[in-house]
Design a protein around this motif. Sequence first.
Motif, PDB file in Angstrom:
ATOM      1  N   PRO A  86       0.807  -1.228   0.000  1.00 52.42           N
ATOM      2  CA  PRO A  86       0.000   0.000   0.000  1.00 52.42           C
ATOM      3  C   PRO A  86       0.837   1.274   0.000  1.00 52.42           C
ATOM      4  O   PRO A  86       0.398   2.310  -0.518  1.00 52.42           O
ATOM      5  N   ASP A  87       2.066   1.208   0.563  1.00 47.06           N
ATOM      6  CA  ASP A  87       2.941   2.384   0.557  1.00 47.06           C
ATOM      7  C   ASP A  87       3.702   2.509  -0.756  1.00 47.06           C
ATOM      8  O   ASP A  87       4.100   3.612  -1.151  1.00 47.06           O
ATOM      9  N   LEU A  88       3.922   1.374  -1.447  1.00 47.82           N
ATOM     10  CA  LEU A  88       4.704   1.404  -2.684  1.00 47.82           C
ATOM     11  C   LEU A  88       3.846   1.698  -3.910  1.00 47.82           C
ATOM     12  O   LEU A  88       4.353   2.212  -4.908  1.00 47.82           O
ATOM     13  N   VAL A  89       2.555   1.357  -3.831  1.00 47.76           N
ATOM     14  CA  VAL A  89       1.668   1.593  -4.975  1.00 47.76           C
ATOM     15  C   VAL A  89       1.620   3.068  -5.372  1.00 47.76           C
ATOM     16  O   VAL A  89       1.748   3.405  -6.558  1.00 47.76           O
ATOM     17  N   PRO A  90       1.472   4.010  -4.409  1.00 45.59           N
ATOM     18  CA  PRO A  90       1.457   5.432  -4.813  1.00 45.59           C
ATOM     19  C   PRO A  90       2.780   5.891  -5.433  1.00 45.59           C
ATOM     20  O   PRO A  90       2.819   6.901  -6.139  1.00 45.59           O
ATOM     21  N   LEU A  91       3.854   5.147  -5.183  1.00 44.15           N
ATOM     22  CA  LEU A  91       5.163   5.510  -5.739  1.00 44.15           C
ATOM     23  C   LEU A  91       5.360   4.943  -7.142  1.00 44.15           C
ATOM     24  O   LEU A  91       6.411   5.167  -7.760  1.00 44.15           O
ATOM     25  N   ALA A 129      -4.669  -7.665   2.519  1.00 49.01           N
ATOM     26  CA  ALA A 129      -4.914  -6.240   2.253  1.00 49.01           C
ATOM     27  C   ALA A 129      -3.845  -5.662   1.336  1.00 49.01           C
ATOM     28  O   ALA A 129      -4.152  -4.913   0.395  1.00 49.01           O
ATOM     29  N   GLY A 130      -2.594  -6.022   1.592  1.00 49.93           N
ATOM     30  CA  GLY A 130      -1.501  -5.500   0.773  1.00 49.93           C
ATOM     31  C   GLY A 130      -1.567  -5.990  -0.656  1.00 49.93           C
ATOM     32  O   GLY A 130      -1.395  -5.215  -1.603  1.00 49.93           O
ATOM     33  N   VAL A 131      -1.817  -7.293  -0.824  1.00 52.63           N
ATOM     34  CA  VAL A 131      -1.855  -7.862  -2.170  1.00 52.63           C
ATOM     35  C   VAL A 131      -3.073  -7.340  -2.936  1.00 52.63           C
ATOM     36  O   VAL A 131      -3.007  -7.094  -4.145  1.00 52.63           O
ATOM     37  N   GLN A 132      -4.190  -7.153  -2.243  1.00 52.51           N
ATOM     38  CA  GLN A 132      -5.376  -6.580  -2.901  1.00 52.51           C
ATOM     39  C   GLN A 132      -5.115  -5.150  -3.366  1.00 52.51           C
ATOM     40  O   GLN A 132      -5.588  -4.742  -4.439  1.00 52.51           O
ATOM     41  N   ALA A 133      -4.370  -4.387  -2.567  1.00 50.10           N
ATOM     42  CA  ALA A 133      -4.027  -3.016  -2.964  1.00 50.10           C
ATOM     43  C   ALA A 133      -3.216  -3.028  -4.263  1.00 50.10           C
ATOM     44  O   ALA A 133      -3.446  -2.215  -5.172  1.00 50.10           O
ATOM     45  N   LEU A 138      -2.902  -2.600 -10.247  1.00 49.24           N
ATOM     46  CA  LEU A 138      -2.562  -3.229 -11.531  1.00 49.24           C
ATOM     47  C   LEU A 138      -3.724  -3.118 -12.518  1.00 49.24           C
ATOM     48  O   LEU A 138      -3.516  -2.862 -13.703  1.00 49.24           O
ATOM     49  N   VAL A 139      -4.943  -3.307 -12.027  1.00 45.63           N
ATOM     50  CA  VAL A 139      -6.118  -3.172 -12.898  1.00 45.63           C
ATOM     51  C   VAL A 139      -6.213  -1.740 -13.409  1.00 45.63           C
ATOM     52  O   VAL A 139      -6.450  -1.506 -14.602  1.00 45.63           O
ATOM     53  N   ASP A 140      -6.000  -0.774 -12.521  1.00 47.26           N
ATOM     54  CA  ASP A 140      -6.039   0.634 -12.920  1.00 47.26           C
ATOM     55  C   ASP A 140      -4.948   0.957 -13.939  1.00 47.26           C
ATOM     56  O   ASP A 140      -5.122   1.841 -14.794  1.00 47.26           O
ATOM     57  N   ALA A 141      -3.824   0.224 -13.855  1.00 45.50           N
ATOM     58  CA  ALA A 141      -2.700   0.458 -14.763  1.00 45.50           C
ATOM     59  C   ALA A 141      -2.826  -0.345 -16.055  1.00 45.50           C
ATOM     60  O   ALA A 141      -1.867  -0.450 -16.818  1.00 45.50           O
ATOM     61  N   ASN A 142      -4.008  -0.957 -16.259  1.00 41.66           N
ATOM     62  CA  ASN A 142      -4.287  -1.676 -17.509  1.00 41.66           C
ATOM     63  C   ASN A 142      -3.518  -2.994 -17.638  1.00 41.66           C
ATOM     64  O   ASN A 142      -3.293  -3.490 -18.748  1.00 41.66           O
ATOM     65  N   ALA A 143      -3.099  -3.563 -16.519  1.00 42.22           N
ATOM     66  CA  ALA A 143      -2.288  -4.783 -16.562  1.00 42.22           C
ATOM     67  C   ALA A 143      -3.035  -5.957 -17.181  1.00 42.22           C
ATOM     68  O   ALA A 143      -2.425  -6.800 -17.851  1.00 42.22           O
ATOM     69  N   LEU A 144      -4.348  -6.049 -16.953  1.00 43.43           N
ATOM     70  CA  LEU A 144      -5.119  -7.170 -17.523  1.00 43.43           C
ATOM     71  C   LEU A 144      -4.996  -7.186 -19.047  1.00 43.43           C
ATOM     72  O   LEU A 144      -4.718  -8.229 -19.648  1.00 43.43           O
ATOM     73  N   ASP A 145      -5.205  -6.025 -19.655  1.00 45.90           N
ATOM     74  CA  ASP A 145      -5.125  -5.942 -21.114  1.00 45.90           C
ATOM     75  C   ASP A 145      -3.726  -6.280 -21.610  1.00 45.90           C
ATOM     76  O   ASP A 145      -3.563  -6.978 -22.619  1.00 45.90           O
ATOM     77  N   GLU A 173      -4.877 -15.635 -12.869  1.00 43.20           N
ATOM     78  CA  GLU A 173      -5.531 -16.457 -11.844  1.00 43.20           C
ATOM     79  C   GLU A 173      -5.459 -15.778 -10.477  1.00 43.20           C
ATOM     80  O   GLU A 173      -6.459 -15.721  -9.740  1.00 43.20           O
ATOM     81  N   ASN A 174      -4.287 -15.243 -10.144  1.00 41.49           N
ATOM     82  CA  ASN A 174      -4.121 -14.596  -8.842  1.00 41.49           C
ATOM     83  C   ASN A 174      -5.022 -13.371  -8.703  1.00 41.49           C
ATOM     84  O   ASN A 174      -5.645 -13.153  -7.651  1.00 41.49           O
ATOM     85  N   LEU A 175      -5.095 -12.565  -9.761  1.00 45.06           N
ATOM     86  CA  LEU A 175      -5.914 -11.348  -9.700  1.00 45.06           C
ATOM     87  C   LEU A 175      -7.391 -11.684  -9.550  1.00 45.06           C
ATOM     88  O   LEU A 175      -8.114 -11.040  -8.792  1.00 45.06           O
ATOM     89  N   ILE A 176      -7.855 -12.719 -10.275  1.00 46.49           N
ATOM     90  CA  ILE A 176      -9.266 -13.112 -10.185  1.00 46.49           C
ATOM     91  C   ILE A 176      -9.567 -13.705  -8.812  1.00 46.49           C
ATOM     92  O   ILE A 176     -10.652 -13.506  -8.250  1.00 46.49           O
ATOM     93  N   ASP A 177      -8.599 -14.423  -8.261  1.00 45.41           N
ATOM     94  CA  ASP A 177      -8.770 -14.983  -6.917  1.00 45.41           C
ATOM     95  C   ASP A 177      -8.891 -13.859  -5.880  1.00 45.41           C
ATOM     96  O   ASP A 177      -9.691 -13.940  -4.946  1.00 45.41           O
ATOM     97  N   LEU A 178      -8.118 -12.798  -6.087  1.00 47.57           N
ATOM     98  CA  LEU A 178      -8.152 -11.657  -5.162  1.00 47.57           C
ATOM     99  C   LEU A 178      -9.398 -10.802  -5.356  1.00 47.57           C
ATOM    100  O   LEU A 178      -9.974 -10.301  -4.396  1.00 47.57           O
ATOM    101  N   ARG A 179      -9.803 -10.633  -6.609  1.00 49.24           N
ATOM    102  CA  ARG A 179     -10.961  -9.811  -6.953  1.00 49.24           C
ATOM    103  C   ARG A 179     -11.836 -10.569  -7.952  1.00 49.24           C
ATOM    104  O   ARG A 179     -11.675 -10.427  -9.171  1.00 49.24           O
ATOM    105  N   PRO A 180     -12.770 -11.406  -7.463  1.00 49.34           N
ATOM    106  CA  PRO A 180     -13.554 -12.268  -8.356  1.00 49.34           C
ATOM    107  C   PRO A 180     -14.293 -11.534  -9.474  1.00 49.34           C
ATOM    108  O   PRO A 180     -14.514 -12.100 -10.545  1.00 49.34           O
ATOM    109  N   HIS A 181     -14.687 -10.262  -9.247  1.00 50.77           N
ATOM    110  CA  HIS A 181     -15.421  -9.540 -10.284  1.00 50.77           C
ATOM    111  C   HIS A 181     -14.583  -9.334 -11.551  1.00 50.77           C
ATOM    112  O   HIS A 181     -15.114  -9.031 -12.624  1.00 50.77           O
ATOM    113  N   LEU A 182     -13.258  -9.518 -11.439  1.00 47.56           N
ATOM    114  CA  LEU A 182     -12.390  -9.330 -12.597  1.00 47.56           C
ATOM    115  C   LEU A 182     -12.607 -10.406 -13.660  1.00 47.56           C
ATOM    116  O   LEU A 182     -12.210 -10.225 -14.814  1.00 47.56           O
ATOM    117  N   ALA A 183     -13.238 -11.531 -13.295  1.00 46.72           N
ATOM    118  CA  ALA A 183     -13.518 -12.581 -14.277  1.00 46.72           C
ATOM    119  C   ALA A 183     -14.380 -12.037 -15.402  1.00 46.72           C
ATOM    120  O   ALA A 183     -14.155 -12.334 -16.583  1.00 46.72           O
TER     121      ALA A 183
END
Length: 508
Positions: A86-91, A129-133, A138-145, A173-183
């Motif tokens: 959570p502290d590294l994401v804003p950086l 919490a950290g991994v979800q952050a 990553l989703v906001d940064a367009n990583a899925l695409d 797989e990891n991202l969907i496991d963390l945030r199921p709506h990403l499926a």
Amino acid sequence: MDAAAAAQKRKRVEQEEEQATTDGLDVLDLRAAKRLLLGFERRLRDNLEARMKHPDDPARFADSELALHAETDRLRLLAGAPELFPDLVPLGLASSLSSLLTHDNADLAAAAASLLADLTDSDDPSDLAGVQALADALVDANALDLLVHNLSRLSEADPDEAEAVHHSLAVLENLIDLRPHLADLVCDRTKVLRWLLARVKARDFEANKQYASEILAILLQNSPANQKRLGQMNGVDGLLQAVAMYKSRDPRTTDEEEMLENLFDCLCCVLMPLGNKERFVKAEGVELMIIIMKQKKSAYSSAIRTLDFAMTRFPPACERFVDVLGLKTAFAAFMGKIPVNKKNKNESYQEELEERIISLVASLFGGITKGSRRIRLLGKFVENECEKIDRLMELYTRYSDRVKAETKRFESLDLDDLEMDDDERYNRKLEAGLYTLQLVALILGHIWHSGNSQMRTRIELLLRQNKLTKDDVKEILQEYHDNIGDLDGPEEKERAQGRTKEIIAALS
């Protein structure tokens, strides 16, 4: 020494000091983690600048890419400290790594996918919490695409790029496991379903084909939208092609066996929407499942499960099943004549198969209500001195005893402590086999409703022998009637309740 050379020397000294402070670290604090990230971003920036200055001379930016690769590897230390995310994401942690996925050098894109697979993989609840952050960033940064785009540009003929495909799938797989709506989101925004479908249709088996089948099953599992999407891209036919490779042979390894089960899981999921049931029938899926059953290979039970999904509340599939002579094959399974192998010696396997075939027969009665097909279906219960009615009654008494035993068990408990309401009691009975008992009662009711005197006489005789009456069957059917849900819409619920009422009335 001129100014440029002096600046270059200072930069080299800084980088060596930076590396010295991070190499060999087992545990990171936030300060060291920030230095790691800044070092990576500096290397990334240097490389991009070198590429822009010398786009046609790889030798001029080769060193910067080696340095960037090494810095990317050092970032793996962050995987041991997800509480810092959570502290590294804003950086810029997520945005920088996402940008590396687009790198022209496939090795660096692969390194980014491998690193992201490590950073997003955690089974420790305290890390969630950290991994979800990080996942959200990553989703906001367009990583899925970008991950899906990478799948199409990587060549699996190269072992390193094949490994990168595996890592890319792991991140998904990891991202969907963390945030199921990403499926739903990833299938809506990318061509991942099309890529996965093409991958599982490939003839040769290897690890990435297995992984693709697993990811496809995850994407379809709880998503009506994805089930419809796959059907619209000819996915039902594609999955049938994939499983058809095993109609006359068994998987050679346990991994290949797991992949085949994943493919059948995908088929069953995709058969939930009505439109896909139609596609299944048109693509001769019913015929393929019957062939697989006749071959008696390891996919035998999966074929029955798929037919059960296809025929549930879909008369055209039931009619096709009768027309292509599926009754003989189905009733062999109904009578317990199943192929014996290591897998089906397992008691739970045999029980699940038994419940599936009962459901299939119940679907046949629900889907075929008149005409010559109905006569052929009922005729099966007259064959060999009504042996299939004997089998029905055997199943009825067994499941009835189980439900009664479970009911007696939880009624003897202190219900105030359990806080068990009527819904919970009903669910407990379903777990003990009540639904299968209801289906057996439903089949018995359909047979009685036909009015055939020979079959009625047999049912009455067997009821008396087991100290039961038609009222016992009616009671089970009434409970079934009262609990029919409206998952398939209020009209279908009303029709199902109407049919059940008719059967209950016939038993009176």
